[in-house]
Design a protein around this motif. Structure first.
Motif, PDB file in Angstrom:
ATOM      1  N   THR A   1       0.814  -1.190   0.115  1.00 40.87           N
ATOM      2  CA  THR A   1       0.094   0.053  -0.125  1.00 40.87           C
ATOM      3  C   THR A   1       0.988   1.331   0.184  1.00 40.87           C
ATOM      4  O   THR A   1       0.573   2.283  -0.624  1.00 40.87           O
ATOM      5  N   TRP A   2       1.968   1.196   0.761  1.00 36.05           N
ATOM      6  CA  TRP A   2       3.001   2.428   0.718  1.00 36.05           C
ATOM      7  C   TRP A   2       3.524   2.685  -0.666  1.00 36.05           C
ATOM      8  O   TRP A   2       4.010   3.592  -1.072  1.00 36.05           O
ATOM      9  N   PHE A   3       3.513   1.671  -1.556  1.00 36.47           N
ATOM     10  CA  PHE A   3       3.815   1.730  -3.072  1.00 36.47           C
ATOM     11  C   PHE A   3       2.789   1.998  -4.033  1.00 36.47           C
ATOM     12  O   PHE A   3       2.827   1.768  -5.223  1.00 36.47           O
ATOM     13  N   GLY A   4       1.247   2.151  -3.350  1.00 34.89           N
ATOM     14  CA  GLY A   4       0.272   2.399  -4.297  1.00 34.89           C
ATOM     15  C   GLY A   4      -0.723   1.508  -4.433  1.00 34.89           C
ATOM     16  O   GLY A   4      -1.749   1.296  -5.093  1.00 34.89           O
ATOM     17  N   ALA A   5      -0.456   0.296  -3.773  1.00 35.24           N
ATOM     18  CA  ALA A   5      -1.652  -0.963  -4.034  1.00 35.24           C
ATOM     19  C   ALA A   5      -2.778  -0.134  -3.181  1.00 35.24           C
ATOM     20  O   ALA A   5      -2.981   0.465  -2.370  1.00 35.24           O
ATOM     21  N   PRO A   6      -3.938  -0.832  -3.627  1.00 40.44           N
ATOM     22  CA  PRO A   6      -5.210  -0.501  -3.194  1.00 40.44           C
ATOM     23  C   PRO A   6      -5.360  -0.861  -1.486  1.00 40.44           C
ATOM     24  O   PRO A   6      -4.951  -1.696  -0.994  1.00 40.44           O
ATOM     25  N   ALA A   7      -5.780   0.331  -1.019  1.00 38.22           N
ATOM     26  CA  ALA A   7      -5.980   0.186   0.595  1.00 38.22           C
ATOM     27  C   ALA A   7      -7.471  -0.421   0.781  1.00 38.22           C
ATOM     28  O   ALA A   7      -8.231  -0.528   0.253  1.00 38.22           O
ATOM     29  N   GLN A   8      -7.211  -1.575   1.894  1.00 35.39           N
ATOM     30  CA  GLN A   8      -8.446  -2.451   2.212  1.00 35.39           C
ATOM     31  C   GLN A   8      -8.548  -2.251   3.859  1.00 35.39           C
ATOM     32  O   GLN A   8      -7.558  -2.366   4.455  1.00 35.39           O
ATOM     33  N   ARG A   9      -9.837  -2.364   4.078  1.00 40.27           N
ATOM     34  CA  ARG A   9     -10.392  -2.353   5.454  1.00 40.27           C
ATOM     35  C   ARG A   9     -11.505  -3.386   5.449  1.00 40.27           C
ATOM     36  O   ARG A   9     -12.114  -3.702   4.349  1.00 40.27           O
ATOM     37  N   GLU A  10     -11.936  -3.628   6.774  1.00 43.94           N
ATOM     38  CA  GLU A  10     -13.027  -4.474   6.880  1.00 43.94           C
ATOM     39  C   GLU A  10     -14.164  -3.748   7.820  1.00 43.94           C
ATOM     40  O   GLU A  10     -13.726  -3.102   8.974  1.00 43.94           O
ATOM     41  N   LEU A  11     -15.388  -3.373   7.373  1.00 46.34           N
ATOM     42  CA  LEU A  11     -16.296  -2.510   8.196  1.00 46.34           C
ATOM     43  C   LEU A  11     -17.178  -3.376   9.006  1.00 46.34           C
ATOM     44  O   LEU A  11     -17.605  -4.493   8.583  1.00 46.34           O
ATOM     45  N   ARG A  12     -17.288  -3.384  10.378  1.00 47.63           N
ATOM     46  CA  ARG A  12     -17.843  -3.891  11.166  1.00 47.63           C
ATOM     47  C   ARG A  12     -19.121  -3.093  11.790  1.00 47.63           C
ATOM     48  O   ARG A  12     -18.803  -1.952  12.389  1.00 47.63           O
ATOM     49  N   VAL A  13     -20.316  -3.775  11.584  1.00 44.80           N
ATOM     50  CA  VAL A  13     -21.306  -2.989  12.190  1.00 44.80           C
ATOM     51  C   VAL A  13     -22.168  -3.872  12.727  1.00 44.80           C
ATOM     52  O   VAL A  13     -22.410  -4.992  12.566  1.00 44.80           O
ATOM     53  N   THR A  14     -22.723  -3.536  14.227  1.00 44.51           N
ATOM     54  CA  THR A  14     -23.701  -4.213  14.813  1.00 44.51           C
ATOM     55  C   THR A  14     -25.205  -3.977  14.441  1.00 44.51           C
ATOM     56  O   THR A  14     -25.507  -2.736  14.712  1.00 44.51           O
ATOM     57  N   VAL A  15     -25.770  -4.692  13.979  1.00 43.61           N
ATOM     58  CA  VAL A  15     -27.227  -4.361  13.451  1.00 43.61           C
ATOM     59  C   VAL A  15     -28.279  -5.285  14.326  1.00 43.61           C
ATOM     60  O   VAL A  15     -28.145  -6.305  14.914  1.00 43.61           O
TER      61      VAL A  15
END
Length: 429
Positions: free
Chosen positions: A224-238
């Protein structure tokens, strides 16, 4: 001398002044007068306070009256319009409201929209939407929308061209804020000649609502430091507020940057949320390659935005370092290649050795065995071959002059007739 007087058995003493009874009555009168004066003072103070309150009451009443009954909204005098036939969309004075000049108009016409109760100096968008905007802005005529900025009082007035939305009526005029705190208002409107269809039925499944603050988990790696796509995980309590379980619900995850609209992507969560229960939903979020800055991650379900979570992405400094190194290495390599080509194609100086550099000179005092400098032409193999040929042509008993005197050059060698001629033996002819 004091006297005594008897009156029916009663004795009254006189001591040359007022009687004892008279003194008592005078004291009682004085006490009564003092009490009356105190009562009058208290009444006077109470009356003064009452008068002061009545005098200050007019100054205190206008602010309260202003809060209780705000002044009605007055349209600008420059362009009056006919009395609107449609009431305000919202009756509450503290919420944003809009009003339309007509209830119905055909395509190509013009509609005047006025509003009040909005945030001062706020940027708003005006759209005509079909199906009561159930599908969001996808059901609106976005190409024919208009923008307006409210004044210092939070009011506005704008003309909106009538256009046919992509969805059938019933239609509404939708006004919403673009930046800042979210606020919107709708007013019913009919587009003449536009098809009308019943509204889509609401899903009979569960109704999900967010019960806790969303989170973005995960971290960026070296790529990611060299331009790769940034990825995360969205956690939601429904939680499921409906009467039926929600099985494999389909969510829409959107990412937006700055003032741009989110780009939505459907994601299906595998699982079931029973009625009256809660569950944690985890959905992956990915940004484009090289993305950096402040982003906003939104989660939508059933056409309604549930949560919005900010996400700050760092700049890919590795890409910047790569371009800097590329800008230094490539010119250096091109320069070296160019110099090598120039050195190869340039003409050599005459007499130079094929395998030796033209600029090299032997140390002083060092010469070849044949008597010539190392850098001179014809040294080495050529001189050795010539010496061998001379030796072969000479007589066996007569050594060659060149071989006998290798340190002389051909021009300075002594003559064979004078220096190398043998003396005649005695008695020979």
């Amino acid at each position: 001398m004091n006297g005594e007087t008897g009156t029916g058995g009663a004795t009254v003493l006189r001591t040359g002044g007022p009687t004892v009874i008279g003194r008592a009555r005078a004291g009682a009168l004085r006490e009564a007068r003092t009490a009356a004066r105190a009562v009058r003072r208290r009444r006077g103070r109470f009356t003064a306070a009452l008068v002061l309150c009545l005098a200050l009451a007019p100054a205190l009443l206008p602010p309260a009256a202003a809060h209780a009954a705000p002044a009605p909204y007055a349209a600008p005098r420059a362009a009056p319009y006919a009395a609107p036939s449609a009431p305000y969309a919202t009756a509450t004075d503290r919420t944003p409201t809009i009003r339309l000049s007509d209830k119905e108009a055909g395509k190509g016409g013009t509609l005047t929209v006025t509003g009040r109760g909005w945030r001062p100096k706020a940027l708003l968008t005006l759209l005509i939407c079909g199906q009561n905007m159930i599908g969001g802005t996808n059901s609106c005529a976005n190409g024919d929308g208009r923008a307006v900025t409210t004044d210092t009082r939070g009011a506005f007035r704008r003309k909106l061209p009538v256009a046919e939305p992509p969805k059938p009526c019933p239609c509404v005029v939708h006004v919403a804020t673009v930046t800042g705190a979210a606020a919107d208002a709708d007013a019913a409107f009919t587009v003449a000649g536009h098809p009308v269809a019943p509204l889509p039925k609401e899903p009979t499944g569960g109704r999900l609502a967010v019960l806790a603050q969303p989170r973005l988990t995960g971290s960026s790696g070296l790529l990611t430091w060299f331009g790769a796509p940034a990825q995360r995980e969205l956690r939601v309590t429904v939680g499921n507020l409906g009467s039926a379980p929600a099985k494999d619900p389909v969510f829409e995850v959107g990412t937006s940057h700055g003032v741009f609209a989110p780009e939505w992507a459907e994601q299906q969560w595998r699982g079931t949320v029973p009625a009256g229960k809660k569950a944690e939903v985890r959905l992956p979020v990915e940004l484009p390659a090289g993305a950096h800055g402040d982003y906003l991650v939104s989660l939508k379900y059933g056409g309604k935005v549930l949560v919005e979570q900010p996400w700050g992405v760092g700049r890919p400094w590795g890409v910047t370092l790569f371009w800097v190194l590329l800008g230094v290495v490539v010119p250096t390599a091109v320069f070296r290649i160019g110099m090598a080509l120039v050195d190869r194609v340039r003409p050599h100086r005459p007499g130079g050795g094929g395998g030796r550099s033209a600029g090299r000179t032997p140390p002083p005092g060092r010469t070849h065995a044949a008597g010539r400098p190392l850098g001179a032409a014809g040294t080495g193999k050529r001189i050795r071959s010539r010496t061998a040929r001379q030796r072969a042509t000479d007589d066996p008993g007569e050594p060659g002059d060149s071989a006998a005197l290798p340190w002389f050059t051909p021009d300075t060698a002594p003559s064979t007739t004078t220096s190398t001629e043998r003396p005649t033996s005695k008695g020979s002819a």
